[in-house]
Design a protein around this motif. Sequence first.
Motif, PDB file in Angstrom:
ATOM      1  N   SER A 413     -33.413 -27.719 -30.901  1.00 29.90           N
ATOM      2  CA  SER A 413     -34.806 -27.292 -30.706  1.00 29.90           C
ATOM      3  C   SER A 413     -35.670 -27.612 -31.920  1.00 29.90           C
ATOM      4  O   SER A 413     -36.428 -26.761 -32.402  1.00 29.90           O
ATOM      5  CB  SER A 413     -34.873 -25.793 -30.385  1.00 29.90           C
ATOM      6  OG  SER A 413     -34.155 -25.507 -29.206  1.00 29.90           O
ATOM      7  N   SER A 417     -36.841 -37.107 -33.067  1.00 27.01           N
ATOM      8  CA  SER A 417     -36.870 -38.166 -32.062  1.00 27.01           C
ATOM      9  C   SER A 417     -35.742 -39.170 -32.321  1.00 27.01           C
ATOM     10  O   SER A 417     -34.894 -38.979 -33.198  1.00 27.01           O
ATOM     11  CB  SER A 417     -38.223 -38.876 -32.082  1.00 27.01           C
ATOM     12  OG  SER A 417     -38.344 -39.692 -33.239  1.00 27.01           O
ATOM     13  N   LYS A 438     -31.615 -29.959 -27.057  1.00 27.30           N
ATOM     14  CA  LYS A 438     -32.990 -29.508 -26.817  1.00 27.30           C
ATOM     15  C   LYS A 438     -33.983 -30.046 -27.842  1.00 27.30           C
ATOM     16  O   LYS A 438     -34.941 -29.357 -28.199  1.00 27.30           O
ATOM     17  CB  LYS A 438     -33.051 -27.986 -26.772  1.00 27.30           C
ATOM     18  CG  LYS A 438     -32.266 -27.390 -25.623  1.00 27.30           C
ATOM     19  CD  LYS A 438     -32.456 -25.893 -25.553  1.00 27.30           C
ATOM     20  CE  LYS A 438     -31.651 -25.322 -24.406  1.00 27.30           C
ATOM     21  NZ  LYS A 438     -31.790 -23.862 -24.300  1.00 27.30           N
ATOM     22  N   CYS A 439     -33.735 -31.238 -28.316  1.00 35.06           N
ATOM     23  CA  CYS A 439     -34.725 -31.940 -29.140  1.00 35.06           C
ATOM     24  C   CYS A 439     -35.399 -32.935 -28.212  1.00 35.06           C
ATOM     25  O   CYS A 439     -34.832 -33.997 -27.906  1.00 35.06           O
ATOM     26  CB  CYS A 439     -34.045 -32.633 -30.321  1.00 35.06           C
ATOM     27  SG  CYS A 439     -33.259 -31.488 -31.474  1.00 35.06           S
ATOM     28  N   LYS A 440     -36.591 -32.598 -27.739  1.00 37.96           N
ATOM     29  CA  LYS A 440     -37.215 -33.336 -26.646  1.00 37.96           C
ATOM     30  C   LYS A 440     -37.460 -34.801 -26.961  1.00 37.96           C
ATOM     31  O   LYS A 440     -37.521 -35.636 -26.061  1.00 37.96           O
ATOM     32  CB  LYS A 440     -38.537 -32.659 -26.270  1.00 37.96           C
ATOM     33  CG  LYS A 440     -38.361 -31.243 -25.738  1.00 37.96           C
ATOM     34  CD  LYS A 440     -39.691 -30.625 -25.368  1.00 37.96           C
ATOM     35  CE  LYS A 440     -39.511 -29.208 -24.831  1.00 37.96           C
ATOM     36  NZ  LYS A 440     -40.806 -28.582 -24.471  1.00 37.96           N
ATOM     37  N   GLY A 441     -37.607 -35.109 -28.265  1.00 34.83           N
ATOM     38  CA  GLY A 441     -37.876 -36.492 -28.617  1.00 34.83           C
ATOM     39  C   GLY A 441     -36.643 -37.372 -28.657  1.00 34.83           C
ATOM     40  O   GLY A 441     -36.748 -38.605 -28.770  1.00 34.83           O
ATOM     41  N   THR A 443     -33.604 -39.160 -26.919  1.00 30.58           N
ATOM     42  CA  THR A 443     -33.213 -39.620 -25.593  1.00 30.58           C
ATOM     43  C   THR A 443     -31.749 -40.055 -25.598  1.00 30.58           C
ATOM     44  O   THR A 443     -31.099 -40.116 -26.649  1.00 30.58           O
ATOM     45  CB  THR A 443     -34.093 -40.789 -25.146  1.00 30.58           C
ATOM     46  OG1 THR A 443     -33.840 -41.919 -26.003  1.00 30.58           O
ATOM     47  CG2 THR A 443     -35.572 -40.418 -25.239  1.00 30.58           C
ATOM     48  N   THR A 463     -30.068 -33.235 -23.919  1.00 28.00           N
ATOM     49  CA  THR A 463     -31.532 -33.263 -23.992  1.00 28.00           C
ATOM     50  C   THR A 463     -32.172 -32.291 -23.021  1.00 28.00           C
ATOM     51  O   THR A 463     -33.388 -32.161 -22.978  1.00 28.00           O
ATOM     52  CB  THR A 463     -32.054 -34.677 -23.681  1.00 28.00           C
ATOM     53  OG1 THR A 463     -31.605 -35.069 -22.374  1.00 28.00           O
ATOM     54  CG2 THR A 463     -31.537 -35.670 -24.706  1.00 28.00           C
ATOM     55  N   GLN A 465     -33.449 -28.838 -21.141  1.00 23.46           N
ATOM     56  CA  GLN A 465     -34.080 -27.592 -21.606  1.00 23.46           C
ATOM     57  C   GLN A 465     -33.854 -26.525 -20.561  1.00 23.46           C
ATOM     58  O   GLN A 465     -34.401 -26.575 -19.472  1.00 23.46           O
ATOM     59  CB  GLN A 465     -35.583 -27.809 -21.814  1.00 23.46           C
ATOM     60  CG  GLN A 465     -36.327 -26.554 -22.253  1.00 23.46           C
ATOM     61  CD  GLN A 465     -36.026 -26.182 -23.686  1.00 23.46           C
ATOM     62  OE1 GLN A 465     -35.808 -27.043 -24.522  1.00 23.46           O
ATOM     63  NE2 GLN A 465     -35.998 -24.892 -23.970  1.00 23.46           N
TER      64      GLN A 465
END
Length: 545
Positions: A413, A417, A438-441, A443, A463, A465
């Motif tokens: 979190s 990226s 949960k690090c949205k950047g 992939t 990835t 959430q």
Amino acid sequence: MGQATSTAAVASCAKGNRSSNCIKSRSVAASVSPMLNTVADDVGNGGEGGNRDYISDLPDECLASVFQSLSSADRNRCSLVCWRWYQIEGQSRYRLSLIAQSDLLPFIPSLFSRFDSVTKLALKCDRRSVSICDDALIHISTRCPNLTRLKLRACRELTDSGIQTFAMNCKSLKKLSCGSCTFGSKGMNAVLDNCANLEELSIKRLRGITDVETADPIGPGAASSSLKTICLKELYNGQCFSSLILGAKNLRTLKLFRCPGNWDKLLQLMVNQVTSIVEVHLERLQISDVGIQSIANYSNLEILHLVKTPECTDFGLVAIAERCRLLRKLHIDGWKVNRIGDEGLIAVAKCCPNLQELVLIGVNPTKLSLEMLASNCLNLERLALCGSDSVGDPEISCIAVKCVALKKLCIKSCPVSDHGMEALASGCPNLVKVKVKKCKGVTSEGGDLLRLTRGSLAVNLDTGQSENENPGASASNGGAQANGIEFPPIPNQTAAAGASTTIASSCTGRSASFKSSSRHLSGRSLVVHTLRRWSGTMGSTSARH
């Protein structure tokens, strides 16, 4: 209980009876090892003729050593092979786990006649069932006078009277762990008065003390010199244990989880009475920088966990850093109140060169403090950054360049990226495992890049959430874990420690390793599970206790 079936099968074979029981035993033996076919044949033929039985030439001690390397289920199967195996397997069991429901009482004589060497016992009852009563515990204590460890879970029918008698019968007790029991201060004092060798005491949800003001003070008793570890969890009456803590002269580890009341005063009093502290865990306590400054007086402190203690600030952490220069493990869950940040972490970087493990949850370090930590703490091998709004690609790039000794990295979190993953791909030469969640950047391509560039690097990427999960991880599952985020001993070392196999009262228990892994995977935070798994591959850096 499952004992009667096993006994009948073994007895019929031992008498040379070619019944279905004996055939069943031979088939079980064959499934354990092809060599055991000769054992079954010899047993079925009364030991006459057939191939030579080499296993029967093994001394009892050697056979017991073999059994100690097996899972509980395999040990149960081996006990069906022949009468000798049945006896040796039972006599070499040192650890036993029983379902402590009320119907256990009539089976106690047969159980402990067979398992007469037990020194470590766990009695666990389901919360919806009626537990064993005083009579059962007293009966067990007369059968196991050499008991050194006892774990009680949800044994709500036990009273002060039963605990008192148990303590008088089992004076060799070294470790006691109680959870969700209903006895009170008289029972606890009986243990402390009679068990002079008690080293570890863990109490959770003790319901028998309802009024702190009228309850008898607990401890320290005869165990005042022997106690090394005290853990109190979710006790509304935790302040009753103040006398015990202050009287434990050689106490080394203190863990307090979710115990109401102001604990600053106790920590202040401890400084002059308890002088050997090396490990402190504090979670969801009313404690301020006053208490933290008292802890700072322990110059030999090596492990400190501050979890969701919102009144603690950089001021207290600076005091810890400046006076506790042997610090090896530091866990901070700042609860996103932003009272601990760069100032405290920079002090740690300057004063604690032995730091090996750092966990920051809900804390917002910047590149400045992370760079100093990486540059000055050259032994930093395990790092977890969770729920930190300030940890992005520049910070990860700094870690990749500066943290040369880093072996384990957990990121959750954070605004990181794929660029951060690229930096890790070319940095941290000793990195063996990375976990990103949960690090949205980040992939899947970023994870693939890491795997492709660093073939030996274990990459765990998630990835997704979850709507039901709080992005701010908890350091110790909200107090449910006594150890918080810990690095237990290497699994193969634990398994090799004498006769550590466990069985349930039904004698159909699963292997200890399976149970252990199930507990790790059940309802714990990412950081807890990750760091515990990492410990299995890092014997050289495991915690010293």
